[in-house]
Scaffold this active site. Sequence first.
Site, PDB file in Angstrom:
ATOM      1  N   GLY A 147     -55.417  -5.601  46.544  1.00 19.02           N
ATOM      2  CA  GLY A 147     -56.309  -5.313  45.421  1.00 19.02           C
ATOM      3  C   GLY A 147     -57.187  -4.095  45.605  1.00 19.02           C
ATOM      4  N   TRP A 187     -63.857  -1.156  30.875  1.00 18.08           N
ATOM      5  CA  TRP A 187     -62.579  -1.199  31.589  1.00 18.08           C
ATOM      6  C   TRP A 187     -62.075  -2.623  31.748  1.00 18.08           C
ATOM      7  CZ3 TRP A 187     -62.290  -2.085  37.342  1.00 18.08           C
ATOM      8  CH2 TRP A 187     -60.973  -1.985  37.831  1.00 18.08           C
ATOM      9  N   ASP A 236     -47.722   0.544  43.893  1.00 19.60           N
ATOM     10  CA  ASP A 236     -47.910   0.812  45.320  1.00 19.60           C
ATOM     11  C   ASP A 236     -46.966  -0.031  46.168  1.00 19.60           C
ATOM     12  OD1 ASP A 236     -49.291   2.262  47.316  1.00 19.60           O
ATOM     13  OD2 ASP A 236     -50.503   0.502  47.801  1.00 19.60           O
ATOM     14  N   LYS A 256     -45.914   5.218  44.307  1.00 13.65           N
ATOM     15  CA  LYS A 256     -45.717   5.536  45.727  1.00 13.65           C
ATOM     16  C   LYS A 256     -44.224   5.638  46.014  1.00 13.65           C
ATOM     17  CE  LYS A 256     -46.453   2.457  49.086  1.00 13.65           C
ATOM     18  NZ  LYS A 256     -47.251   1.643  50.018  1.00 13.65           N
TER      19      LYS A 256
END
Length: 715
Positions: free
Chosen positions: A169, A188, A256, A296
């Site tokens: 996280g 957000w 990721d 990534k």
Amino acid sequence: MGTGKDTVKTKRNLSTMLRSQLPKDFGTSHCTRFLKRPRELDVQVEKVISELFNKRFSIVNNGQFTIPKPEYMFMEKPWKTEALQQLKEELNETKSRLNDYNLLEWHRHTGQRNQAGDVHWKLRMHIDPEFLTQAWCKFYENVSSFPLVPEQAIADRKFTSVHLCEAPGAFVTSLNHWLKSNQPAVEWDWIATTLNPYYEGNPLSRMITDDRFILHTLDHWCFGADNTGNLMDINNLDNLVEMTKSKDKIMLVTADGSIDCLDTPGEQETVVSHLHYCETVAAIHILQKGGSFLLKIFTIFEHTSVCLTYLLCCLFDRVFINKPVTSKEGNSEVYMICLGFKGPEYAAPYLNILRKHYTFKSDMAMFRRNDIPDTIIKQIFECGKFFMDHQCKVISNNISSFNSSVNDTKPDFTLRHIRRAVALHFLQEYNLRKLDSEEEEIVGKTKLARTNCMNFDAKKQYFSYNERLKRKDLEPKSRLMAFAEDLHFTEVPISSRWIQRPETLGVLSIRMGKPFRKIQSSKYCAGEILKVLNATFEIAETLQLQLRLPTEKSVQEFCEKPNNEYSKNILHFQYTNTENGINDLVAKIREKVLKLPKGESLVLIGYCLLTQFYVGLLYVISHNFEYLEFMIDPKLGCVIILKSNLAMDNVLEKLKEISLATETAKDNGNTVLSVLPVTELCGAALYPYLMQINHWLVKYCIDYVAEMVKDNMDN
């Protein structure tokens, strides 16, 4: 080569900064030679910082790239580009020089040589972020260097992001820190996915076991239709897409993800290629026009990466590849930053063909070689060589310093100076500041620090690549002895522990999902220890050993003990690493509890304590008794005694509800994964003791199997 200068802030005068910020312990007794030539040292530091903070490549598009028609996709067999394959061979030759190094020693050495090694403690000291990890640092670099948060979202003051393969996280907390520091007026919201750390069928080698942040933010996490969290399943993708429909438009997707490649280091790109494909297709499904995508990746030598790069160059206005300063210099990790998504309408014609090869990887290349312009192949080669040259240089330098470190014990003061200068520049370059209070954080440092998270890092390795290969080839008895040695530190739990009847039982929270056979992860057992248990049972299966653990003889001896008040109400199970037959187990326990006279006790022998379901069921049952005792026995393992039946109607009703749920799940091809919230089970005072019991039980199982192997070999 493009550099993306339009996204980077103006550099400061490094010479002035460094002279004013020399480390206090750089005294004349240790580094007189540096003080005699400060300008020479400053020039060296400026060069290092310039290289570290500019490992990026811009793929120039000019709007000329277009995706081939869907009917021409996945039509050609996999192809190779000779120039890229030569880069791959050169990199793998350099990496192969590490095969005989002990990984623990090597990582310690490269950590000391890491020029950005002081950034982490500098952030901890001066900024104290909510959930500081290397991933936190890498994302903060990316979001500070490129406009990942689109200008439109900032203007609208509303922003929603989705984070794929996000555990534990840190990208989320890093983005929160950046928004609070730079755009506090923006409202957000976020969603994250990852392999579910509470689904015991997920392999440890594929998961991050640190769930402290996840545990407190479960409402934001999407684990898919089957509760596995496996993003590479089309049904789970659709479940995520459905979840995003209730949110404001998605303007940022981060991915990721990675897969353990320790045993195939030369084929890392191939191993992770389909995961990257799925992450990209997921992003295309949920991003809105103008949105950003952070992916990534590793090397870009194979057709899979070349095709994926071309697809992204066609779908986005600008594409950069960046190696953050805090990404370990010696690995292949880089981030593809895609800005200005052309929109769902632009991508719509290609979704069907992309979805067709989502769950199951195609045997064909996404694009035909002739459909990809030579101009982008040339840029991909230049990009691959740029990052490969950096990586090979770092690996070679680390090998040289590692081999010479035995005879050279003097501190490297130049490196110390560089590390501190890099850390200082990091804070100033990205304008980092400490948040005003924990109220600006998502969970809060204090709360996270108090959270039970006792799982070890399942990916930690103490042996070299070649040593791991040799371990796999050991004969069974030697492997078992090695396992026993690995667990020599395991402590014997308190021999007997009584737990008073828990507080009032709340509402059940029954969660269903995909059935699994083998327990591959557990919130109640450290990862490395559970892996040893699974390997032990695999050896027993290979040798065709008939395991009965605990044995019938041991149970019979327990029942026949003089003055044993528990002998008539015993339920006997078998210790195993498989999760099956929960329907029979629930029915068996429910029937026994229903018939148990008030005031009498129930004994469970061989009862599994590895899964949420088993622990949750035990927690529910315990509310029907006055006391709960865990008794450690060298022959029986853990004996669970439920003392004095209270015949509580509400508990019996809940047992009925659980029984019905198991039947419903079975009829639908699912299984019940848990009956109580994981937050309740992991927050209980009993949690650390259950961990200790399970660790001892693994040692108990190994000793038993080793004894069986020895007896078979002697006979």
